[in-house]
Design an enzyme around this catalytic site. Structure first.
Site, short mmCIF file in Angstrom:
data_model
loop_
_atom_site.label_atom_id
_atom_site.label_comp_id
_atom_site.label_asym_id
_atom_site.label_seq_id
_atom_site.Cartn_x
_atom_site.Cartn_y
_atom_site.Cartn_z
N VAL A 310 -9.84 -6.47 15.68
CA VAL A 310 -9.72 -5.25 14.90
C VAL A 310 -9.51 -4.05 15.74
O VAL A 310 -8.90 -3.03 15.28
CB VAL A 310 -11.25 -5.06 14.26
N ALA A 311 -9.93 -3.96 16.86
CA ALA A 311 -9.40 -2.68 17.65
C ALA A 311 -8.11 -2.70 17.94
O ALA A 311 -7.42 -1.52 17.73
CB ALA A 311 -10.15 -3.01 19.00
N GLU A 315 -6.53 -0.26 11.59
CA GLU A 315 -6.74 -0.36 10.34
C GLU A 315 -6.65 0.97 9.31
O GLU A 315 -6.67 0.88 8.03
CB GLU A 315 -7.98 -1.13 9.96
N ASP A 357 27.25 15.27 -5.97
CA ASP A 357 28.09 15.73 -7.17
C ASP A 357 28.46 17.26 -6.71
O ASP A 357 27.76 17.81 -6.06
CB ASP A 357 27.54 15.48 -8.42
N ASP A 670 23.46 14.87 -11.25
CA ASP A 670 22.80 15.37 -12.59
C ASP A 670 23.11 14.56 -13.81
O ASP A 670 22.61 14.57 -14.71
CB ASP A 670 23.01 16.83 -12.85
N ASP A 674 26.03 9.67 -12.55
CA ASP A 674 25.40 9.41 -11.28
C ASP A 674 24.32 8.41 -11.15
O ASP A 674 24.17 7.93 -10.01
CB ASP A 674 24.78 10.78 -10.89
N ASN A 736 -6.11 2.18 21.19
CA ASN A 736 -6.36 0.74 20.98
C ASN A 736 -6.00 -0.26 22.15
O ASN A 736 -6.58 -1.11 22.57
CB ASN A 736 -5.44 0.18 19.85
N GLU A 739 -8.63 0.20 24.75
CA GLU A 739 -9.81 -0.81 24.71
C GLU A 739 -9.51 -2.30 24.90
O GLU A 739 -10.29 -2.98 25.74
CB GLU A 739 -10.30 -0.74 23.11
N ASN A 776 -13.54 2.37 17.76
CA ASN A 776 -12.45 2.30 16.64
C ASN A 776 -12.62 3.10 15.46
O ASN A 776 -11.78 3.84 14.91
CB ASN A 776 -12.36 0.62 16.27
N THR A 779 -12.54 7.15 16.84
CA THR A 779 -11.14 7.53 17.24
C THR A 779 -9.87 7.39 16.22
O THR A 779 -9.05 7.95 16.17
CB THR A 779 -10.71 6.80 18.63
N ASP A 780 -10.15 6.10 15.47
CA ASP A 780 -9.14 5.94 14.42
C ASP A 780 -9.10 6.49 13.08
O ASP A 780 -8.20 6.11 12.24
CB ASP A 780 -8.93 4.26 14.36
#
Length: 966
Positions: A310-311, A315, A357, A670, A674, A736, A739, A776, A779-780
């Site tokens: 997970v770290a 996520e 154009d 336009d 196109d 991460n 860690e 996590n 900080t995340d």
């Protein structure tokens, strides 16, 4: 498809069958549709035909259901990885005894749901904005039904309806003309041709399908009447129209994932492999070095592996991405750009080519007189568009009284009288009704007050309308004193054939062969400058029966003789004033601008040169592209930036050729023509004001102000967003990685560092699983989001566009992630060693829980400090240090939460922490700051290397002298 686009169409709606209408006699078309052109359809016929043919609307793309959208969001690779983390966390929680709530699984699942909600809400808002813009294109039509004129929504038209056309009308369906009186249509939305097209009722020869621009006896849905009147039999409605044919092309065009989506998916797959490797290596390392002897130890190791997994996975990335893109979309909306999909903002920032154009995009789509040429010289007219602000000058100075001024005034007077257009100011904006070419005379006349004053008091008493065969028009006007004057304008070469004299000052002189040759030479000169020429002439009538008359007079083309030639004008659809600096900024940012237009090559080349798209060279025509194979086409596209007289299939080939070279292509436009290229391009940009419904539906982004400069603002915004994505990716992966490496080296070097003190046989870990998850979470989340809205630190427009092969997390960033993660791990483990009694650093006297808490705190502080490092890879953290208050707020909040974890008893129990003394905090802060100083030294070295390299490039070559002899 090619045949359909060139006109090989047979109306088959409601059971009607006939050859191509443009090659079929008008009476035969009426018989085929069982309609009397003077009566129209009955209500019974209308009901039956609507049941057979359907409504006269383009088929809209079927909207995805809410569940389909949710399913697509949940099947993205990174989201699948997070769902796997949820499952593993839940399993670990269950194996541990299912005590309390599975906090880890709940937090990750909440983030996934938040991301989905943000994406769905933002895209829903964008869809509503697009629907509001699309409503601008809905039109009404006038038809003949049961012998009476009826106004109705264009959606109610059916095959066989008799469509009545007048100036200012938008054509509601495709139709075969049966009557035309001086009828001209603006077909730029289909053909890209900025000049109005003359229409007639005759049957076109041959049976081979002709290009749309050459089908002079047909009218098409979505085009507009600029002059005259007409009557047409509706031959196709809805998806059977030419506009519908292009819409059908769009339905079969695939939609590619954006560069950002590709990058996130790639990152998800990479992190997925890394996560599996981390989990396996850590579990094996612990098993080999410390052994697993009990079920509780197995659960602890499994939970640690899950925690590290997970770290390792940021996520918060999907949620932060959605928030950052949503905020970017809001900023774009304030700059008149409506983004339909979040990822489109970043894609535009990655664009390396903008295919645009000309008409209405780079130009104003407002014909403007630029020069006036008479016998006494040339005058220039300043100002652009329909707003009558400007001057008539000669050599840059105001036009002085004299022969030239008299002649110029006469040109504008005659051109304004021989005119069916109207110019008026409504709600602060100047608008026209009628032919833009005629409106140009009215605008120019207002820039010379004398011409406006002279035009007052004239009454039109007769008219010979313009036709494509005659190439001229005349009106008879009567002044207040009763004098009758014939005013004529038309193609100069045709007009000269009706002239016998030429005006010089206030008088006239005979027009001889030398004079005619001189005028034609001036025509060639103006044409070479890509100016459309139009001449004017007049004659005072001397017919006795006209004297004193106040009503209409007998007047026809037989009266167009012995005219006095006054002069001619050179006009052009002028560039937008803001387009040139916008193009220059795009070029400075390494973005190539390519003009793709249906206009004349000379006009396209002139506009391109004026705007700085090219400095020299002409335009490549669509006919030339047809003769090229794919290899030669790709080579031509690499070298050419102006393409003229192109068809929709040419635009597609050009875009495909650019993409084949690995370029990220943005296409602006336009017109309906196109739309296929907009869909094929990496990002399609439609004009909100002049753009058609089909174009807006096909586009990824809509410019509400039709301003090309808005695109450059969007590019900058997109680049800032991508820069910020890289910033928070650096930040997330820095911390991460720290860690992961802390746990790995803490286990491998446990004996060296003195990580002992637990009960015999119990596994000793440098960080607990709950501590890793806390880091996590702290900080995340907040700091990562703040990084996503960071202001511009480096000049994003001073670098080249990124290529498809350039990754958001490239090799250089991975190297930085590993180095920074290693520094974080070293200072964290060194902090623990300082306080442990055994290890490399002597003097420690604290227990394992206190040392682990100090290391835990150092890791949090070091991770937070990396936020300032991650804002730029070259600029010092001191640059713009306080420009992001949100970043400071989230970091201070994270520090406060860390203090709470260290000192509050319930949190101490949950996270295995012990209170720290002042000296502990001093060591933690000092150790964490090492991360900042190491990065500052690296950045200083990089900046110095850049300066040295720039100095070497700018330095002149050394001067060499001959060695002296002897």
């Amino acid at each position: 498809m090619a045949a359909r686009m060139t006109g090989a169409v047979s109306p088959t709606q409601g059971g009607f069958e006939l050859p191509e209408p443009s090659h079929t006699d008008a009476d035969a078309v009426a018989r085929a549709f069982v309609v009397d052109p003077d009566v129209g359809l009955s209500e019974e016929q209308v009901i039956l035909r609507r049941e057979a043919a359907g409504t006269n609307e383009l088929r809209r793309a079927r909207k995805q259901s809410i569940w389909r959208r949710v399913g697509l969001l949940l099947t993205e690779p990174l989201t699948l990885l997070l769902l796997a983390a949820v499952a593993v966390s839940a399993v670990a929680w269950a194996l541990e005894g299912a005590h309390g709530a599975p906090i880890d699984a709940i937090v990750i699942l909440a983030i996934i749901i938040l991301n989905a909600v943000l994406s769905l809400v933002q895209e829903s808002r964008a869809e509503k904005a697009v629907e509001a813009l699309s409503a601008m294109t809905r039109s009404r039509s006038t038809v003949l039904r049961g012998g009476a004129q009826v106004g109705l929504p264009s959606a109610d038209l059916v095959p066989g309806d008799i469509l009545l056309l007048a100036e200012g009308d938008q054509v509601g369906a495709d139709g075969r003309l049966i009557r035309a009186n001086g009828l001209q249509l603006a077909e730029a939305s289909l053909t890209g041709e900025s000049v109005a097209v003359d229409k007639q009722t005759g049957t076109l020869p041959g049976d081979a399908p002709l290009p749309l621009g050459e089908r002079s006896n047909m009218v098409f849905k979505g085009t507009a009447v600029t002059r005259g009147t007409g009557r047409a039999i509706v031959t196709a409605t809805g998806m059977s129209t030419e506009m519908g044919a292009i819409a059908t092309m769009l339905e079969h065009a695939g939609t590619d994932t954006t560069p950002l989506q590709q990058e996130v998916n790639r990152l998800g797959r990479t992190l997925g492999r890394i996560v599996v490797a981390i989990a396996v290596v850590v579990v094996l390392t612990i098993s080999l070095l410390q052994g697993i002897s009990t079920p509780s130890e197995f659960v602890a190791v499994l939970l640690l592996g899950v925690s590290l997994a997970v770290a390792a996975v940021p996520e918060g990335l999907p949620a932060v991405l959605s928030v950052v893109l949503a905020l970017g979309v809001q900023r774009m909306a304030k700059r008149n750009a409506v983004v339909k999909k979040l990822s489109s903002v970043e894609t535009l920032g990655s664009a390396s080519v903008i295919c645009t154009d000309k008409t209405g995009t780079l130009t104003t789509n407002q014909m403007t007189i630029e020069r006036i040429v008479t016998a006494s010289g040339t005058a220039e007219v300043t100002g652009i568009g329909y707003e009558p602000i400007g001057r008539v000058t000669q050599g840059g100075a105001d036009l002085r009284p004299g022969a030239l001024a008299q002649e110029v005034s006469e040109v504008l007077l005659v051109g304004s009288l021989a005119n069916d257009a109207q110019l008026a100011e409504r709600d602060g904006a100047w608008q026209i009704v009628g032919d833009p070419t005629e409106a140009a005379f009215l605008v120019a006349a207002r820039k010379l007050p004398a011409a406006v004053q002279r035009s007052e008091g004239y009454v039109r008493v007769g008219e010979v309308p313009f036709t494509s065969e005659r190439k001229m028009m005349s009106v008879a006007v009567r002044a207040e004193d009763g004098a009758l004057t014939i005013c004529t304008k038309g193609a100069p070469d045709v007009l000269l054939g009706h002239c016998t004299r030429v005006q010089v000052g206030e008088g006239t002189v005979p027009l001889d062969d030398a004079g005619r040759a001189g005028i034609l030479a001036e025509v060639d000169a103006l044409s070479a400058a890509a100016l459309r020429t139009l001449g004017v002439a007049y004659r005072r009538s001397a017919r006795a029966e006209d004297s004193g008359s106040t009503g209409a007079v007998p007047f026809d083309d037989a009266d167009e003789h012995d005219l006095v030639y006054v002069g001619m004008v050179g006009m052009i659809d002028p560039p937008r004033p803001e387009a040139r600096p916008a193009i220059a900024e795009a070029h400075a940012a390494g973005i190539r601008v390519i003009m793709i237009t249906g206009d004349h090559p000379a006009t396209a080349a002139r506009i391109a040169a004026d705007l700085g798209v090219v400095t020299d060279g002409g335009a490549v025509s669509g006919a030339s592209l047809d003769a090229m194979d794919e290899e030669r086409l790709r080579d031509t596209v690499r070298r050419t930036s102006v393409f003229a007289r192109v068809a929709p299939e040419h635009k597609l080939r050009i875009v495909d050729a650019l993409q084949a070279d690995g370029l990220i292509v943005a296409m602006t436009g336009d017109g309906v023509n196109d739309a296929p290229a907009l869909t094929s391009a990496d990002i399609g940009i439609a004009m909100g004001i002049t753009g058609t419904e089909v174009t807006k539906e096909a586009a990824d982004m809509i410019l509400a102000d039709d301003d090309f400069a808005t695109i450059v603002h969007a590019v900058r915004e997109g680049r800032v967003i991508f820069d910020n994505i890289r910033k928070f990716l650096r930040y997330l992966l820095y911390s991460n990685m720290g860690e992961v490496l802390t746990v790995f080296f803490g286990i491998v070097l446990a004996g060296v560092l003195g990580l002992t003190g637990a009960a015999d046989g119990e596994i000793v870990l440098p960080l607990l699983a709950t501590q890793i998850l806390w880091i996590n979470l702290v900080t995340d989340s907040g700091p990562a989001l703040a990084m996503g809205v960071d202001p511009e630190i480096d000049d994003v427009m001073a670098r080249r566009p990124r290529l498809l092969t350039d990754h958001a997390v490239d090799a250089g960033m991975w190297a930085g992630i590993v180095v920074t993660g290693l520094v974080i791990a070293l200072v964290t483990l060194a902090t623990m060693d300082v306080f442990l009694p055994a290890g490399l650093i002597p003097g420690g006297a604290d227990d394992l829980d206190t040392a682990r808490t100090a290391g835990f705190t150092t890791l949090v502080l070091a991770a937070l400090i990396t936020a300032f490092n991650a804002r730029s890879t070259t600029a010092s953290a001191a640059r713009g240090l306080f420009s992001n208050p949100l970043l400071w707020g989230t970091i201070l909040l994270a520090v406060a939460l860390q203090i709470a974890v260290v000192y509050l008893p319930p949190l101490q129990t949950a996270f295995g922490t012990s209170p720290l003394r002042g000296d502990h905090w001093a060591v933690c802060v000092g150790m964490a700051s090492v991360v900042l100083w190491v990065e500052e030294v690296r950045k200083a070295w990089v900046r110095g290397a850049h300066r040295r390299r720039a100095r070497d490039v700018a330095a002149p070559a050394p001067h060499r002298t001959k060695a002296p002899i002897g």
